[in-house]
Motif scaffolding. Structure first.
Motif, PDB file in Angstrom:
ATOM      1  N   TYR A   6       1.524  -3.222  11.741  1.00 51.93           N
ATOM      2  CA  TYR A   6       2.856  -2.950  12.300  1.00 51.93           C
ATOM      3  C   TYR A   6       3.556  -4.231  12.749  1.00 51.93           C
ATOM      4  O   TYR A   6       4.786  -4.275  12.819  1.00 51.93           O
ATOM      5  N   GLU A  66       0.857  -1.196   0.000  1.00 53.50           N
ATOM      6  CA  GLU A  66       0.000   0.000   0.000  1.00 53.50           C
ATOM      7  C   GLU A  66       0.887   1.238   0.000  1.00 53.50           C
ATOM      8  O   GLU A  66       1.825   1.340   0.801  1.00 53.50           O
ATOM      9  N   ASP A  90     -11.428   0.456   5.027  1.00 57.73           N
ATOM     10  CA  ASP A  90     -11.943   0.798   6.369  1.00 57.73           C
ATOM     11  C   ASP A  90     -13.313   0.179   6.649  1.00 57.73           C
ATOM     12  O   ASP A  90     -14.188   0.841   7.244  1.00 57.73           O
ATOM     13  N   ARG A 135      -8.700  -1.039  10.721  1.00 56.48           N
ATOM     14  CA  ARG A 135      -7.660  -1.487  11.650  1.00 56.48           C
ATOM     15  C   ARG A 135      -8.109  -1.487  13.112  1.00 56.48           C
ATOM     16  O   ARG A 135      -7.513  -2.160  13.945  1.00 56.48           O
ATOM     17  N   ASN A 177      -4.807   4.831  -2.246  1.00 59.30           N
ATOM     18  CA  ASN A 177      -6.052   5.410  -1.722  1.00 59.30           C
ATOM     19  C   ASN A 177      -6.517   6.482  -2.700  1.00 59.30           C
ATOM     20  O   ASN A 177      -5.724   7.339  -3.098  1.00 59.30           O
ATOM     21  N   ALA A 198       0.835   8.331   1.546  1.00 62.87           N
ATOM     22  CA  ALA A 198       1.448   9.641   1.286  1.00 62.87           C
ATOM     23  C   ALA A 198       1.967  10.288   2.557  1.00 62.87           C
ATOM     24  O   ALA A 198       1.414  10.117   3.648  1.00 62.87           O
ATOM     25  N   ARG A 199       3.028  11.033   2.396  1.00 63.93           N
ATOM     26  CA  ARG A 199       3.534  11.919   3.448  1.00 63.93           C
ATOM     27  C   ARG A 199       3.859  13.250   2.765  1.00 63.93           C
ATOM     28  O   ARG A 199       4.028  13.310   1.559  1.00 63.93           O
ATOM     29  N   GLU A 216      -6.386  -5.137   8.393  1.00 64.17           N
ATOM     30  CA  GLU A 216      -5.360  -4.112   8.704  1.00 64.17           C
ATOM     31  C   GLU A 216      -5.174  -4.017  10.205  1.00 64.17           C
ATOM     32  O   GLU A 216      -6.031  -4.459  10.967  1.00 64.17           O
ATOM     33  N   GLU A 270      -0.977  -6.036  14.779  1.00 62.39           N
ATOM     34  CA  GLU A 270       0.207  -5.537  15.480  1.00 62.39           C
ATOM     35  C   GLU A 270       0.959  -6.632  16.228  1.00 62.39           C
ATOM     36  O   GLU A 270       2.128  -6.435  16.576  1.00 62.39           O
TER      37      GLU A 270
HETATM   38  N1  LIG Z   1      -6.537   9.844  -0.461  1.00 63.06           N
HETATM   39  C1  LIG Z   1      -5.414   9.426   0.107  1.00 63.06           C
HETATM   40  N2  LIG Z   1      -5.402   9.087   1.417  1.00 63.06           N
HETATM   41  C2  LIG Z   1      -4.246   8.658   1.944  1.00 63.06           C
HETATM   42  C3  LIG Z   1      -3.059   8.577   1.212  1.00 63.06           C
HETATM   43  N3  LIG Z   1      -2.078   8.131   2.043  1.00 63.06           N
HETATM   44  C4  LIG Z   1      -2.635   7.935   3.233  1.00 63.06           C
HETATM   45  N4  LIG Z   1      -3.929   8.270   3.181  1.00 63.06           N
HETATM   46  C5  LIG Z   1      -4.903   8.167   4.253  1.00 63.06           C
HETATM   47  O1  LIG Z   1      -4.430   8.780   5.384  1.00 63.06           O
HETATM   48  C6  LIG Z   1      -4.843   8.014   6.542  1.00 63.06           C
HETATM   49  C7  LIG Z   1      -3.654   7.814   7.456  1.00 63.06           C
HETATM   50  O2  LIG Z   1      -2.672   7.075   6.783  1.00 63.06           O
HETATM   51  P1  LIG Z   1      -1.332   6.647   7.506  1.00 63.06           P
HETATM   52  O3  LIG Z   1      -1.009   7.582   8.610  1.00 63.06           O
HETATM   53  O4  LIG Z   1      -0.328   6.402   6.459  1.00 63.06           O
HETATM   54  O5  LIG Z   1      -1.762   5.335   8.225  1.00 63.06           O
HETATM   55  C8  LIG Z   1      -1.786   4.105   7.506  1.00 63.06           C
HETATM   56  C9  LIG Z   1      -1.012   3.068   8.243  1.00 63.06           C
HETATM   57  O6  LIG Z   1       0.193   3.524   8.777  1.00 63.06           O
HETATM   58  C10 LIG Z   1      -1.955   2.659   9.332  1.00 63.06           C
HETATM   59  N5  LIG Z   1      -1.672   1.344   9.850  1.00 63.06           N
HETATM   60  C11 LIG Z   1      -1.508   0.166   9.159  1.00 63.06           C
HETATM   61  N6  LIG Z   1      -1.261  -0.836  10.029  1.00 63.06           N
HETATM   62  C12 LIG Z   1      -1.276  -0.329  11.282  1.00 63.06           C
HETATM   63  C13 LIG Z   1      -1.075  -0.863  12.586  1.00 63.06           C
HETATM   64  O7  LIG Z   1      -0.819  -2.066  12.767  1.00 63.06           O
HETATM   65  N7  LIG Z   1      -1.170  -0.030  13.646  1.00 63.06           N
HETATM   66  C14 LIG Z   1      -1.440   1.300  13.449  1.00 63.06           C
HETATM   67  N8  LIG Z   1      -1.521   2.065  14.544  1.00 63.06           N
HETATM   68  N9  LIG Z   1      -1.645   1.837  12.249  1.00 63.06           N
HETATM   69  C15 LIG Z   1      -1.556   1.052  11.172  1.00 63.06           C
HETATM   70  O8  LIG Z   1      -3.187   2.649   8.669  1.00 63.06           O
HETATM   71  C16 LIG Z   1      -3.189   3.581   7.607  1.00 63.06           C
HETATM   72  C17 LIG Z   1      -3.570   2.885   6.330  1.00 63.06           C
HETATM   73  O9  LIG Z   1      -4.933   2.998   6.290  1.00 63.06           O
HETATM   74  P2  LIG Z   1      -5.809   2.607   5.028  1.00 63.06           P
HETATM   75  O10 LIG Z   1      -5.650   3.675   4.015  1.00 63.06           O
HETATM   76  O11 LIG Z   1      -7.146   2.585   5.610  1.00 63.06           O
HETATM   77  O12 LIG Z   1      -5.344   1.281   4.542  1.00 63.06           O
HETATM   78  C18 LIG Z   1      -5.368   6.690   6.065  1.00 63.06           C
HETATM   79  O13 LIG Z   1      -6.744   6.639   6.344  1.00 63.06           O
HETATM   80  C19 LIG Z   1      -5.134   6.701   4.591  1.00 63.06           C
HETATM   81  O14 LIG Z   1      -6.287   6.242   3.913  1.00 63.06           O
HETATM   82  C20 LIG Z   1      -3.111   8.928  -0.157  1.00 63.06           C
HETATM   83  O15 LIG Z   1      -2.133   8.861  -0.896  1.00 63.06           O
HETATM   84  N10 LIG Z   1      -4.310   9.356  -0.680  1.00 63.06           N
END
Ligand SMILES: Nc1nc2c(ncn2[C@@H]2O[C@H](COP(=O)(O)O[C@H]3[C@@H](O)[C@H](n4cnc5c(=O)[nH]c(N)nc54)O[C@@H]3COP(=O)(O)O)[C@@H](O)[C@H]2O)c(=O)[nH]1
Length: 506
Positions: free
Chosen positions: A477, A281, A399, A422, A339, A284-285, A454, A457
């Motif tokens: 994670y 996946e 989600d 998640r 996303n 973005a940052r 998702e 952990e």
């Molecule tokens: N339209 C777009 N939305 C985007 C893009 N990039 C990110 N996003 C959305 O931002 C939300 C936050 O994303 P992020 O901080 O990157 O968090 C992702 C993961 O780090 C987090 N994750 C995954 N596994 C775990 C875990 O075990 N523990 C934990 N605490 N966090 C975890 O989940 C986020 C991934 O979520 P998802 O998208 O639902 O798969 C996030 O909602 C993104 O959708 C972008 O480019 N465009």
């Protein structure tokens, strides 16, 4: 502050004092110049027999009594024979010794503070200026400028060894140790000064009480301070709010969002059958001005609000493509998940944004995660999903279990898979969400879609999901947090990754 305040008072008082002195001296100079001009006219133009009727008429015509001058005298050798108002003085009146002679072409001589009664100006004390055979009587200078309570002045006429008080505070000039034209003398609470006219004949000595001035100007001073403070406060507030606006995160983000500041992180998704990474996946940052990486939680809403969603997705797609293309990542075709904002969920738009990935179908399989839809048009969404599928693009409902991601969506949309939010996997096993995890999986499984969980952990959670036999993919994670491309490359190259080792150990 005190010094600045004292300096300000000194500056104010000295300018006012100087202004008053100049006003006074301008009057004496004007009289002096009038005297010269008229006396020269008399010397040049009166031709009649001295003191005859015709002579007096000529004197009267020429001496038209300019401002400050009253009486003209015919006084060869300082003896008055007649005047404009008296046909003859018999015997002639002696004017006495001259007091001051002004050097220069006009050579005018002055007799100062004389009794003018003998020449017909009863009760008057004044000066007499003489040029050639003619003289003019100059009445006393009345003080013209209004008195200021904090400022005392004296107008004097001066010669080399004597001075005559003309008006103002008697003795002020004499009180100066060494009275020179334009001398200043500052003590703590007083400022004194002497100024003289260009002939050095008339001088004004002044002494100001600085605290007296401050007292009289207290209202003006106080209002000036208050107004200045108010103005400074308004100005500072405006500047501050402009700076705040300019440097607010939102403004800064929208101003600086471009290909240089967008960054991509990658989170692996593993297939529970093979324990291999089969999908990644892209997350973005954004790189702030100080180079810190900002999480999307801070800016996704701003992108949505600003209407720059497609531009943003294009930036992250291009960045990920460049990084993923640099070196081959895997021998197998990798699924790359993005996303996409609900408002951009349109087949043509998606094909355009991700065209580079679609051109490399031998290396990548594109997958779109549908994040929060508001009011979804099911028919339109279904048509888009079908059109994308025809181009080999997979779709997932993201989600699931939160917000608008309902069971109806899973049932009505022909997506390839469902990503469980998640919060289920992350919740402790004995919490409500934790206990619901398996039930939700069972429910989604009824739709025959593949399931990605998702937020995994811990190894225990991973093994629990594996034991259900219903979950195809996991992400979290416990496997790996989102990492940069170099770390992602290492994860892909690792034949014995941590989640496999832990599984064996368990
Ligand atoms: N339209 C777009 N939305 C985007 C893009 N990039 C990110 N996003 C959305 O931002 C939300 C936050 O994303 P992020 O901080 O990157 O968090 C992702 C993961 O780090 C987090 N994750 C995954 N596994 C775990 C875990 O075990 N523990 C934990 N605490 N966090 C975890 O989940 C986020 C991934 O979520 P998802 O998208 O639902 O798969 C996030 O909602 C993104 O959708 C972008 O480019 N465009």
């Amino acid at each position: 502050m005190l010094l600045v305040g004292y300096g300000f008072i000194l500056w104010q008082v000295s300018s006012l004092m100087h202004q008053r002195q100049q006003e006074e001296l301008q009057r004496t100079s004007a009289v002096h110049q009038n005297a010269i001009r008229t006396l020269r006219l008399l010397n040049d133009n009166v031709t009649g027999i001295p003191c005859s009727q015709q002579f007096r008429m000529q004197m009267l015509r020429v001496a038209f009594l300019p401002d400050g001058l009253n009486e003209f005298l015919y006084a060869p050798d300082g003896r008055v024979l007649c005047s404009t108002s008296q046909i003859a003085f018999n015997p002639p009146i002696s004017l006495g010794q001259t007091d001051v002679v002004i050097p220069g072409p006009n050579h005018i001589s002055w007799r100062i503070q004389r009794n003018l009664e003998p020449i017909g100006l009863s009760g008057a004390i004044g000066s007499i200026a003489q040029l050639g055979n003619y003289a003019v009587a100059i009445p006393p200078y009345a003080k013209k400028a209004q008195d200021l309570p904090w400022l005392k002045s004296e107008l004097v006429a001066v010669s080399a060894d004597k001075n005559w008080h003309l008006n103002g505070k008697r003795g002020l000039y004499a009180g100066f140790k060494d009275p020179q034209p334009q001398t200043w003398n500052a003590r703590l609470s007083t400022l004194s000064s002497v100024s003289c006219d260009e002939y050095n004949l008339h001088c004004v000595a002044s002494k100001a009480d600085l605290f007296g001035w401050a007292n009289s100007a207290i209202t003006i001073l106080a209002s000036t301070v208050v107004l200045t403070a108010l103005f400074a406060w308004i100005l500072a507030n405006n500047i501050l709010s402009w700076l705040r606006n300019y440097w607010s995160f939102e403004a800064r983000f929208l101003r600086c969002l471009n290909a240089e500041t967008i960054a991509a992180l990658y989170q692996p998704i593993i297939d529970l059958k093979s324990d291999k990474i089969t999908a990644i996946e892209v997350l973005a940052r954004w790189k702030d001005v100080d180079d810190t990486l900002v999480s999307p939680a801070k800016f996704i809403d701003i992108v949505a609000k600003s209407g720059r969603t497609a531009e943003f997705t294009q930036l992250i797609a291009d960045r990920a493509f460049d990084e993923l293309m640099r070196e081959p990542l895997s021998d197998d075709v990798l699924e790359i998940n993005f996303n996409v904002f609900a408002c951009d969920f349109d087949c043509q738009r998606i094909l355009k944004i991700f065209s580079k990935f679609l051109e490399h179908s031998d290396r990548f399989c594109l997958a779109i995660e549908l994040i929060e839809f508001h009011e979804i048009d099911f028919d339109k969404a279904q048509a888009t999903i079908e059109a994308l599928s025809a181009h080999g693009v997979r779709t997932y409902i993201d989600d699931f279990g939160t917000g608008y991601s309902s069971i109806e969506r899973v049932a009505r949309l022909a997506v390839d898979g469902v990503k469980l939010d998640r919060s289920f996997a992350m919740s402790p096993p004995d919490s409500i969400m934790g206990r619901m995890l398996v039930q939700v999986i069972e429910m989604v499984k009824l739709s025959d879609r593949s399931i990605i969980v998702e937020g995994v952990e811990t190894q225990a959670r991973l093994e629990l999901l594996r034991s259900t036999g219903m979950v195809e993919f996991v992400q979290g994670y416990g496997i790996s947090p989102p990492v940069n491309i170099a770390a992602m490359r290492k994860l892909l190259a690792d034949d014995n990754p941590i989640w496999k080792r832990k599984a064996r150990a368990a």
